[in-house]
Design an enzyme around this catalytic site. Sequence first.
Site, short mmCIF file in Angstrom:
data_model
loop_
_atom_site.label_atom_id
_atom_site.label_comp_id
_atom_site.label_asym_id
_atom_site.label_seq_id
_atom_site.Cartn_x
_atom_site.Cartn_y
_atom_site.Cartn_z
CB ALA A 37 29.42 68.48 -49.39
CG HIS B 32 29.56 76.11 -38.20
ND1 HIS B 32 28.33 76.49 -38.69
CD2 HIS B 32 29.93 75.00 -38.90
CE1 HIS B 32 27.98 75.63 -39.65
NE2 HIS B 32 28.92 74.73 -39.80
CB CYS C 54 26.99 73.83 -48.53
SG CYS C 54 26.84 73.77 -46.72
CE LYS D 130 27.67 77.69 -46.67
NZ LYS D 130 27.84 76.64 -45.67
CG HIS E 15 32.29 71.40 -39.72
ND1 HIS E 15 31.28 70.77 -39.03
CD2 HIS E 15 31.68 72.22 -40.60
CE1 HIS E 15 30.10 71.17 -39.49
NE2 HIS E 15 30.31 72.06 -40.45
CD GLU F 103 23.86 73.14 -40.64
OE1 GLU F 103 24.34 74.29 -40.68
OE2 GLU F 103 24.56 72.11 -40.55
CG ASP G 193 30.70 75.98 -47.60
OD1 ASP G 193 30.61 77.21 -47.79
OD2 ASP G 193 29.85 75.33 -46.98
CG ASP H 297 29.88 75.51 -42.85
OD1 ASP H 297 28.75 76.02 -42.93
OD2 ASP H 297 30.08 74.38 -42.32
CB SER I 177 25.50 71.46 -37.55
OG SER I 177 26.83 71.94 -37.58
C1 VGL Z 1 28.56 71.39 -45.15
C2 VGL Z 1 28.05 69.69 -43.69
C3 VGL Z 1 28.13 70.56 -42.62
C4 VGL Z 1 28.81 71.80 -46.56
C5 VGL Z 1 28.62 72.27 -44.11
O1 VGL Z 1 29.54 72.80 -46.78
O2 VGL Z 1 28.29 71.13 -47.48
N1 VGL Z 1 28.26 70.09 -44.93
N2 VGL Z 1 28.41 71.85 -42.86
ZN ZN Z 2 28.85 73.19 -41.29
#
Ligand code: VGL
Ligand code: ZN
Length: 196
Positions: free
Chosen positions: A137, A60, A141, A102, A77, A109, A16, A58, A66
């Site tokens: 993060a 979405h 993830c 993903k 995001h 989620e 990500d 990510d 989420s």
């Molecule tokens: C993530 C919060 C929401 C990540 C993704 O990539 O860690 N964190 N969506």
């Molecule tokens: Zn996300």
Amino acid sequence: MARVRVRPFDALVVVDMQVDFMPGGALPVPGGDEIVGRINEYVELFSRAGATLVFTRDWHPPNHISFKTRGGPWPPHCVQGSPGASFHPGLRVPREAIVISKATDPDREAYSGFEGTELDTELRKRGIRRVFVCGVATDYCVKATALDGVRLGYQVFLLADAVRGVNIPPGSVQKAVDEMLDAGVVIVEIPSILSF
Ligand code: VGL
Ligand code: ZN
């Protein structure tokens, strides 16, 4: 010091590294941009070793569960096709790399790069046994991807010098590191990793 040699049946999984997760983005991970250079070094090193390169993103739909707009924990995001969903412009993404999208289901989620994706199938197809995880993060993830990797039977390494966390709520990065260690993840960084 531990020494790990990257081999052809290894995979680098970059999690990500997208604009929305960088400082100034919709869901910024502090210092997310600081690891771009180090990740590029890993990409080079794994590429030279003949290993498999994977980049998760990510991805979405605009009404993802989420998002705060739907009662979730995060601001909107990484909406599919938006500028914020693109990879950091400085990230080296070689053309032979596998890109895994993903969390594409509006009602589910999915933090892990393995969840609801072809990642396990793609790695298995190539005979991959070890995965080296980096990106963002750490507490979401990256952690979920590392733990799923262990559950699926891979030997999992966390590249400590190439991850950053959101640390929301406070303490979640430390907790994530403990969970990964408890699961058997091995934490390494550049001086331990050799390509030849
Ligand atoms: C993530 C919060 C929401 C990540 C993704 O990539 O860690 N964190 N969506
Ligand atoms: Zn996300």
